[in-house]
Every structure is written in structure tokens, then in C-alpha cells.
Design a protein around this motif. Structure first.
Motif, PDB file in Angstrom:
ATOM      1  N   GLU A 133      -1.456   6.491  -3.212  1.00 37.11           N
ATOM      2  CA  GLU A 133      -1.014   5.219  -3.780  1.00 37.11           C
ATOM      3  C   GLU A 133       0.437   4.980  -3.371  1.00 37.11           C
ATOM      4  O   GLU A 133       1.148   5.914  -3.009  1.00 37.11           O
ATOM      5  N   VAL A 134       0.835   3.723  -3.436  1.00 39.97           N
ATOM      6  CA  VAL A 134       2.213   3.352  -3.143  1.00 39.97           C
ATOM      7  C   VAL A 134       2.690   2.459  -4.278  1.00 39.97           C
ATOM      8  O   VAL A 134       2.122   1.392  -4.509  1.00 39.97           O
ATOM      9  N   ASP A 135       3.692   2.929  -4.993  1.00 36.58           N
ATOM     10  CA  ASP A 135       4.282   2.172  -6.103  1.00 36.58           C
ATOM     11  C   ASP A 135       3.220   1.703  -7.103  1.00 36.58           C
ATOM     12  O   ASP A 135       3.220   0.563  -7.549  1.00 36.58           O
ATOM     13  N   GLY A 136       2.267   2.601  -7.397  1.00 37.04           N
ATOM     14  CA  GLY A 136       1.219   2.308  -8.374  1.00 37.04           C
ATOM     15  C   GLY A 136       0.013   1.575  -7.815  1.00 37.04           C
ATOM     16  O   GLY A 136      -0.965   1.360  -8.523  1.00 37.04           O
ATOM     17  N   PHE A 159      -0.819   2.713  12.495  1.00 35.51           N
ATOM     18  CA  PHE A 159      -0.906   1.329  12.024  1.00 35.51           C
ATOM     19  C   PHE A 159       0.288   1.008  11.141  1.00 35.51           C
ATOM     20  O   PHE A 159       0.913   1.887  10.560  1.00 35.51           O
ATOM     21  N   ASN A 160       0.601  -0.262  11.085  1.00 34.44           N
ATOM     22  CA  ASN A 160       1.732  -0.762  10.322  1.00 34.44           C
ATOM     23  C   ASN A 160       1.373  -0.784   8.840  1.00 34.44           C
ATOM     24  O   ASN A 160       0.564  -1.607   8.405  1.00 34.44           O
ATOM     25  N   VAL A 161       1.967   0.108   8.069  1.00 35.26           N
ATOM     26  CA  VAL A 161       1.688   0.211   6.632  1.00 35.26           C
ATOM     27  C   VAL A 161       1.999  -1.103   5.923  1.00 35.26           C
ATOM     28  O   VAL A 161       1.332  -1.475   4.963  1.00 35.26           O
ATOM     29  N   ALA A 162       2.981  -1.856   6.427  1.00 37.28           N
ATOM     30  CA  ALA A 162       3.348  -3.132   5.804  1.00 37.28           C
ATOM     31  C   ALA A 162       2.248  -4.182   5.915  1.00 37.28           C
ATOM     32  O   ALA A 162       2.250  -5.160   5.166  1.00 37.28           O
ATOM     33  N   CYS A 163       1.296  -3.994   6.821  1.00 37.87           N
ATOM     34  CA  CYS A 163       0.192  -4.942   6.968  1.00 37.87           C
ATOM     35  C   CYS A 163      -0.917  -4.708   5.941  1.00 37.87           C
ATOM     36  O   CYS A 163      -1.792  -5.555   5.772  1.00 37.87           O
ATOM     37  N   LEU A 164      -0.884  -3.557   5.248  1.00 34.39           N
ATOM     38  CA  LEU A 164      -1.929  -3.256   4.258  1.00 34.39           C
ATOM     39  C   LEU A 164      -1.814  -4.190   3.064  1.00 34.39           C
ATOM     40  O   LEU A 164      -0.727  -4.393   2.511  1.00 34.39           O
ATOM     41  N   GLU A 165      -2.931  -4.730   2.665  1.00 35.12           N
ATOM     42  CA  GLU A 165      -2.979  -5.643   1.529  1.00 35.12           C
ATOM     43  C   GLU A 165      -2.430  -4.968   0.267  1.00 35.12           C
ATOM     44  O   GLU A 165      -2.872  -3.884  -0.114  1.00 35.12           O
ATOM     45  N   GLY A 166      -1.408  -5.583  -0.322  1.00 28.75           N
ATOM     46  CA  GLY A 166      -0.851  -5.109  -1.586  1.00 28.75           C
ATOM     47  C   GLY A 166       0.136  -3.966  -1.494  1.00 28.75           C
ATOM     48  O   GLY A 166       0.624  -3.488  -2.518  1.00 28.75           O
ATOM     49  N   ILE A 167       0.452  -3.489  -0.294  1.00 23.82           N
ATOM     50  CA  ILE A 167       1.310  -2.310  -0.147  1.00 23.82           C
ATOM     51  C   ILE A 167       2.697  -2.709   0.365  1.00 23.82           C
ATOM     52  O   ILE A 167       2.819  -3.435   1.347  1.00 23.82           O
ATOM     53  N   ASN A 168       3.731  -2.211  -0.300  1.00 21.04           N
ATOM     54  CA  ASN A 168       5.112  -2.439   0.123  1.00 21.04           C
ATOM     55  C   ASN A 168       5.694  -1.108   0.596  1.00 21.04           C
ATOM     56  O   ASN A 168       6.052  -0.256  -0.216  1.00 21.04           O
ATOM     57  N   PRO A 169       5.815  -0.919   1.906  1.00 24.20           N
ATOM     58  CA  PRO A 169       6.313   0.360   2.414  1.00 24.20           C
ATOM     59  C   PRO A 169       7.773   0.620   2.063  1.00 24.20           C
ATOM     60  O   PRO A 169       8.218   1.762   2.127  1.00 24.20           O
ATOM     61  N   LEU A 170       8.512  -0.399   1.672  1.00 19.79           N
ATOM     62  CA  LEU A 170       9.919  -0.212   1.315  1.00 19.79           C
ATOM     63  C   LEU A 170      10.073   0.595   0.032  1.00 19.79           C
ATOM     64  O   LEU A 170      11.149   1.111  -0.252  1.00 19.79           O
ATOM     65  N   SER A 171       8.992   0.730  -0.726  1.00 19.31           N
ATOM     66  CA  SER A 171       9.058   1.521  -1.961  1.00 19.31           C
ATOM     67  C   SER A 171       8.714   2.995  -1.732  1.00 19.31           C
ATOM     68  O   SER A 171       8.757   3.789  -2.668  1.00 19.31           O
TER      69      SER A 171
END
Length: 135
Positions: A7-10, A106-118
Motif C-alpha cells: 500500500e502507499v499512504d493507506g 513502470f511509472n508508479v505515478a500513473c497508478l490509479e490512486g497512488i501518490n509516489p511522493l508519499s
């Protein structure tokens, strides 16, 4: 030190997770039953400029759902890696890796609902001194 995340940021990483470019012309489905594997940055000339956080899947774990005709291929240096971008909005979606050609990054930032900056503590691979560049 590899980072693997469920998970990323919940926000949970789905076993089949959708990814899109900015304009939505390119849509990808990724098989991620174990979450995000090998989350990283790279300092090669390409990755340094695009600033993306990447993770990996095998070649068979990525499906272009729509917009394959919108993807633009870019290659440089050894021309081994294949970098794909949306030809409309310019967003990097994925690339066939040079160091592991049986995988896509793959670009994690393109994943629906995921913010890689967190994501904290993302390691940076040494792409400047890549073994394939040594002669």
C-alpha cells in the motif's frame, strides 16, 4: 535495499491495478499480486530528467488496455531499454529495462490512486555507471 509495498499512504495496491497517462489516452493494467516490487529511482541521464519513481513487473504482467497507437518509443545509448511515452500528453508510462530485459519498469505515478511522493526512503539505482556501459 529494495522497497516492496502492498500500500502507499493507506491506498492498497490491487492485484490488477490500472495505470493511465495524464490525458487518459493510454491505459495499462498491471498484475501486482505482491504489490509494488523494487520501488526505485535511477540517476541515469533519462531517469534523472524525468524524475519518475519506478517499480517492476515481468513482461507478461503488463497489458495495454487502450492507446497502444498513442505510445511513442524512445531509445538512446545502447538502445537496449525501450522507453514508452504518451504521444499526446508526454507522460512516461513504462519501459523495458536494460538491466533486466525480461521486466518492465513502470511509472508508479500513473497508478490509479497512488501518490509516489508519499513514499519515503526510495533508493536510487546507479544508472550513470551502468555495467552495460563499461567496455
Amino acid at each position: 535495499m529494495a522497497i516492496n509495498l502492498k500500500e502507499v499512504d493507506g491506498v492498497p495496491i490491487k492485484a490488477r491495478h490500472r495505470a493511465t497517462c495524464h490525458c487518459g489516452a493510454v491505459e495499462i493494467e498491471l498484475s501486482l499480486p505482491d504489490g509494488l516490487i523494487d520501488v526505485r529511482r535511477c540517476d541515469c541521464s533519462m531517469c534523472r530528467r524525468r524524475g519518475a519513481v519506478a517499480a517492476s513487473v515481468t513482461l507478461s504482467d503488463i497489458t495495454i488496455v487502450k492507446g497502444s497507437e498513442m505510445l511513442k518509443l524512445y531509445q538512446f545509448n545502447t538502445r537496449t531499454a525501450k522507453h514508452y511515452f504518451c504521444s499526446n500528453c508526454g507522460i512516461y508510462t513504462h519501459h523495458q529495462r536494460r538491466s533486466k530485459p525480461d521486466q518492465y519498469g513502470f511509472n508508479v505515478a500513473c497508478l490509479e490512486g497512488i501518490n509516489p511522493l508519499s513514499i519515503e526512503g526510495i533508493p536510487t539505482n546507479d544508472g550513470v555507471n551502468h555495467p552495460a556501459d563499461r567496455g
